[in-house]
Design a protein around this motif. Structure first.
Motif, PDB file in Angstrom:
ATOM      1  N   MET A   1       0.983  -1.168  -0.133  1.00 23.83           N
ATOM      2  CA  MET A   1       0.048   0.037  -0.162  1.00 23.83           C
ATOM      3  C   MET A   1       0.909   1.105  -0.205  1.00 23.83           C
ATOM      4  O   MET A   1       1.676   1.400   0.845  1.00 23.83           O
ATOM      5  CB  MET A   1      -0.855   0.021   1.205  1.00 23.83           C
ATOM      6  N   SER A   2       0.605   2.217  -0.922  1.00 28.57           N
ATOM      7  CA  SER A   2       1.629   3.370  -0.908  1.00 28.57           C
ATOM      8  C   SER A   2       1.152   4.199   0.284  1.00 28.57           C
ATOM      9  O   SER A   2       0.236   4.015   1.001  1.00 28.57           O
ATOM     10  CB  SER A   2       1.551   4.205  -2.269  1.00 28.57           C
ATOM     11  N   ALA A   3       2.095   5.262   0.425  1.00 28.13           N
ATOM     12  CA  ALA A   3       2.175   6.113   1.470  1.00 28.13           C
ATOM     13  C   ALA A   3       0.790   7.087   1.531  1.00 28.13           C
ATOM     14  O   ALA A   3       0.567   7.426   2.370  1.00 28.13           O
ATOM     15  CB  ALA A   3       3.452   6.907   1.773  1.00 28.13           C
ATOM     16  N   LEU A   4       0.530   7.264   0.307  1.00 29.56           N
ATOM     17  CA  LEU A   4      -0.482   8.182   0.026  1.00 29.56           C
ATOM     18  C   LEU A   4      -1.935   7.797   0.114  1.00 29.56           C
ATOM     19  O   LEU A   4      -2.844   8.292   0.401  1.00 29.56           O
ATOM     20  CB  LEU A   4      -0.567   8.576  -1.384  1.00 29.56           C
ATOM     21  N   GLN A   5      -2.029   6.339   0.348  1.00 29.10           N
ATOM     22  CA  GLN A   5      -3.167   5.465   0.593  1.00 29.10           C
ATOM     23  C   GLN A   5      -3.628   5.564   1.792  1.00 29.10           C
ATOM     24  O   GLN A   5      -2.659   5.478   2.950  1.00 29.10           O
ATOM     25  CB  GLN A   5      -3.191   4.234  -0.102  1.00 29.10           C
ATOM     26  N   GLU A   6      -4.831   5.585   2.281  1.00 30.37           N
ATOM     27  CA  GLU A   6      -5.208   5.476   3.665  1.00 30.37           C
ATOM     28  C   GLU A   6      -5.122   4.042   4.137  1.00 30.37           C
ATOM     29  O   GLU A   6      -5.618   3.257   3.415  1.00 30.37           O
ATOM     30  CB  GLU A   6      -6.488   6.274   3.807  1.00 30.37           C
ATOM     31  N   ARG A   7      -4.880   3.929   5.643  1.00 24.71           N
ATOM     32  CA  ARG A   7      -5.010   2.692   6.141  1.00 24.71           C
ATOM     33  C   ARG A   7      -6.378   2.367   6.463  1.00 24.71           C
ATOM     34  O   ARG A   7      -6.969   3.361   7.047  1.00 24.71           O
ATOM     35  CB  ARG A   7      -3.759   2.605   7.353  1.00 24.71           C
ATOM     36  N   PRO A   8      -6.904   1.185   6.098  1.00 22.84           N
ATOM     37  CA  PRO A   8      -7.998   0.711   6.511  1.00 22.84           C
ATOM     38  C   PRO A   8      -8.114   0.768   8.204  1.00 22.84           C
ATOM     39  O   PRO A   8      -7.109   0.627   8.782  1.00 22.84           O
ATOM     40  CB  PRO A   8      -8.276  -0.760   6.023  1.00 22.84           C
ATOM     41  N   PRO A   9      -9.294   0.805   8.538  1.00 26.66           N
ATOM     42  CA  PRO A   9      -9.293   0.931  10.256  1.00 26.66           C
ATOM     43  C   PRO A   9      -8.678  -0.511  10.608  1.00 26.66           C
ATOM     44  O   PRO A   9      -9.210  -1.448  10.501  1.00 26.66           O
ATOM     45  CB  PRO A   9     -10.709   1.200  10.607  1.00 26.66           C
ATOM     46  N   CYS A  10      -7.731  -0.399  11.830  1.00 28.41           N
ATOM     47  CA  CYS A  10      -7.361  -1.416  12.502  1.00 28.41           C
ATOM     48  C   CYS A  10      -7.920  -1.660  13.884  1.00 28.41           C
ATOM     49  O   CYS A  10      -7.653  -0.777  14.610  1.00 28.41           O
ATOM     50  CB  CYS A  10      -5.697  -1.463  12.406  1.00 28.41           C
ATOM     51  N   PRO A  11      -8.444  -2.886  14.087  1.00 26.72           N
ATOM     52  CA  PRO A  11      -8.820  -3.036  15.494  1.00 26.72           C
ATOM     53  C   PRO A  11      -7.841  -3.335  16.536  1.00 26.72           C
ATOM     54  O   PRO A  11      -6.719  -3.823  16.153  1.00 26.72           O
ATOM     55  CB  PRO A  11      -9.815  -4.402  15.344  1.00 26.72           C
ATOM     56  N   ARG A  12      -8.074  -3.001  17.760  1.00 28.94           N
ATOM     57  CA  ARG A  12      -7.026  -3.013  18.815  1.00 28.94           C
ATOM     58  C   ARG A  12      -7.081  -4.800  18.992  1.00 28.94           C
ATOM     59  O   ARG A  12      -8.094  -5.189  19.280  1.00 28.94           O
ATOM     60  CB  ARG A  12      -7.450  -2.326  19.922  1.00 28.94           C
ATOM     61  N   PRO A  13      -5.915  -5.059  19.271  1.00 29.13           N
ATOM     62  CA  PRO A  13      -5.885  -6.529  19.611  1.00 29.13           C
ATOM     63  C   PRO A  13      -6.548  -6.894  20.858  1.00 29.13           C
ATOM     64  O   PRO A  13      -6.562  -6.009  22.120  1.00 29.13           O
ATOM     65  CB  PRO A  13      -4.242  -6.874  19.757  1.00 29.13           C
ATOM     66  N   PRO A  14      -7.123  -8.072  21.257  1.00 31.52           N
ATOM     67  CA  PRO A  14      -7.619  -8.534  22.449  1.00 31.52           C
ATOM     68  C   PRO A  14      -6.465  -8.871  23.468  1.00 31.52           C
ATOM     69  O   PRO A  14      -5.476  -9.097  23.368  1.00 31.52           O
ATOM     70  CB  PRO A  14      -8.349  -9.705  22.232  1.00 31.52           C
ATOM     71  N   GLY A  15      -6.872  -8.657  24.919  1.00 29.66           N
ATOM     72  CA  GLY A  15      -5.930  -8.958  25.871  1.00 29.66           C
ATOM     73  C   GLY A  15      -5.058  -7.802  26.362  1.00 29.66           C
ATOM     74  O   GLY A  15      -5.217  -6.925  25.920  1.00 29.66           O
ATOM     75  N   ALA A  16      -4.215  -8.374  27.194  1.00 31.75           N
ATOM     76  CA  ALA A  16      -3.146  -7.519  27.713  1.00 31.75           C
ATOM     77  C   ALA A  16      -2.288  -6.820  26.771  1.00 31.75           C
ATOM     78  O   ALA A  16      -1.877  -7.394  25.718  1.00 31.75           O
ATOM     79  CB  ALA A  16      -2.312  -8.028  28.831  1.00 31.75           C
ATOM     80  N   PRO A  17      -1.859  -5.583  26.750  1.00 28.13           N
ATOM     81  CA  PRO A  17      -0.850  -4.904  25.971  1.00 28.13           C
ATOM     82  C   PRO A  17       0.364  -5.768  25.892  1.00 28.13           C
ATOM     83  O   PRO A  17       0.864  -5.994  26.798  1.00 28.13           O
ATOM     84  CB  PRO A  17      -0.791  -3.611  26.521  1.00 28.13           C
ATOM     85  N   ARG A  18       0.882  -6.032  24.476  1.00 29.02           N
ATOM     86  CA  ARG A  18       2.024  -6.481  24.061  1.00 29.02           C
ATOM     87  C   ARG A  18       2.351  -6.389  22.780  1.00 29.02           C
ATOM     88  O   ARG A  18       1.534  -5.363  22.365  1.00 29.02           O
ATOM     89  CB  ARG A  18       1.993  -8.216  24.354  1.00 29.02           C
ATOM     90  N   TRP A  19       3.486  -6.425  22.304  1.00 29.57           N
ATOM     91  CA  TRP A  19       3.650  -6.225  21.036  1.00 29.57           C
ATOM     92  C   TRP A  19       3.007  -7.247  19.938  1.00 29.57           C
ATOM     93  O   TRP A  19       3.186  -8.184  20.099  1.00 29.57           O
ATOM     94  CB  TRP A  19       5.274  -6.174  20.529  1.00 29.57           C
ATOM     95  N   VAL A  20       2.268  -6.535  19.052  1.00 23.96           N
ATOM     96  CA  VAL A  20       1.487  -7.292  18.129  1.00 23.96           C
ATOM     97  C   VAL A  20       1.421  -6.680  16.661  1.00 23.96           C
ATOM     98  O   VAL A  20       1.173  -5.368  16.561  1.00 23.96           O
ATOM     99  CB  VAL A  20      -0.285  -7.374  18.437  1.00 23.96           C
ATOM    100  N   ALA A  21       1.713  -7.225  15.608  1.00 21.81           N
ATOM    101  CA  ALA A  21       1.829  -6.892  14.429  1.00 21.81           C
ATOM    102  C   ALA A  21       0.451  -7.549  13.488  1.00 21.81           C
ATOM    103  O   ALA A  21       0.356  -8.685  13.588  1.00 21.81           O
ATOM    104  CB  ALA A  21       2.887  -7.286  13.662  1.00 21.81           C
ATOM    105  N   LEU A  22      -0.396  -6.614  13.239  1.00 18.13           N
ATOM    106  CA  LEU A  22      -1.657  -6.915  12.321  1.00 18.13           C
ATOM    107  C   LEU A  22      -1.148  -6.725  10.965  1.00 18.13           C
ATOM    108  O   LEU A  22      -0.733  -5.776  10.513  1.00 18.13           O
ATOM    109  CB  LEU A  22      -2.701  -6.309  12.931  1.00 18.13           C
ATOM    110  N   PHE A  23      -1.614  -7.870  10.049  1.00 18.95           N
ATOM    111  CA  PHE A  23      -1.390  -7.629   8.621  1.00 18.95           C
ATOM    112  C   PHE A  23      -2.871  -7.360   8.057  1.00 18.95           C
ATOM    113  O   PHE A  23      -3.872  -8.076   8.337  1.00 18.95           O
ATOM    114  CB  PHE A  23      -0.634  -8.783   8.112  1.00 18.95           C
ATOM    115  N   HIS A  24      -3.006  -6.597   6.894  1.00 19.29           N
ATOM    116  CA  HIS A  24      -4.173  -6.477   6.119  1.00 19.29           C
ATOM    117  C   HIS A  24      -4.091  -6.639   4.740  1.00 19.29           C
ATOM    118  O   HIS A  24      -2.866  -5.857   4.212  1.00 19.29           O
ATOM    119  CB  HIS A  24      -4.788  -5.172   6.379  1.00 19.29           C
TER     120      HIS A  24
END
Length: 161
Positions: A1-24
């Protein structure tokens, strides 16, 4: 996805905060999927770099969202650099350990590379390995990075067909 395109809304991961990478991937199901997660940032960034490069090499468009802890709560971090480049590497090609990364993670990753190589040897028809063979596999697992180990295992599995 180019830098000019807007990112689709990304849900917050469930559970306690940790490092998570989500891919679309728009070509896939069009939803966000977890690609990597860890209590430590460095292995997630490394996985993001490898997975992004792999998907783009296949011609897939991919958007990455990096969630992590900030002040004890979830925070969505910027990911452009992480999506383009894996974590900094040492001269041997291994990712440089992050400051908070435990030694156990390095041992687990070496163990994983060892297992991948053993699986490749098994697919090539080499089941009865002696101590010298095991030592050679350990030496390779210690020195090679994950993508190289996967490539060698692929060669071995193709040779066993």
């Amino acid at each position: 996805m180019s830098a000019l395109q807007e990112r689709p809304p990304c849900p917050r991961p469930p559970g306690a905060p940790r490092w998570v990478a989500l891919f679309h991937r728009p070509a896939g199901a069009g939803s966000w999927t977890v690609g990597a997660q860890s209590p430590y940032r460095a292995p997630v960034l490394y996985a993001v770099g490898i997975m992004t490069r792999t998907l783009r090499a296949r011609g897939d468009e991919v958007t990455v969202a990096l969630w992590g802890p900030k002040d004890g709560a979830w925070h969505l971090f910027d990911t452009p650099a992480a999506a383009e480049d894996p974590a900094p590497a040492t001269p041997s090609g291994q990712p440089a350990p992050g400051p908070a990364e435990p030694a156990g993670l390095t041992e687990r990753m070496t163990g994983r590379r060892h297992q991948v190589l053993l699986a490749g040897l098994s697919k090539a028809g080499l089941y009865d390995l002696g101590p010298e063979d095991d030592e050679a596999v350990r030496a390779l697992a210690d020195r090679l990075d994950e993508p190289t180990v996967r490539r060698v295992a692929h060669w071995l599995s193709v040779a066993g067909r």
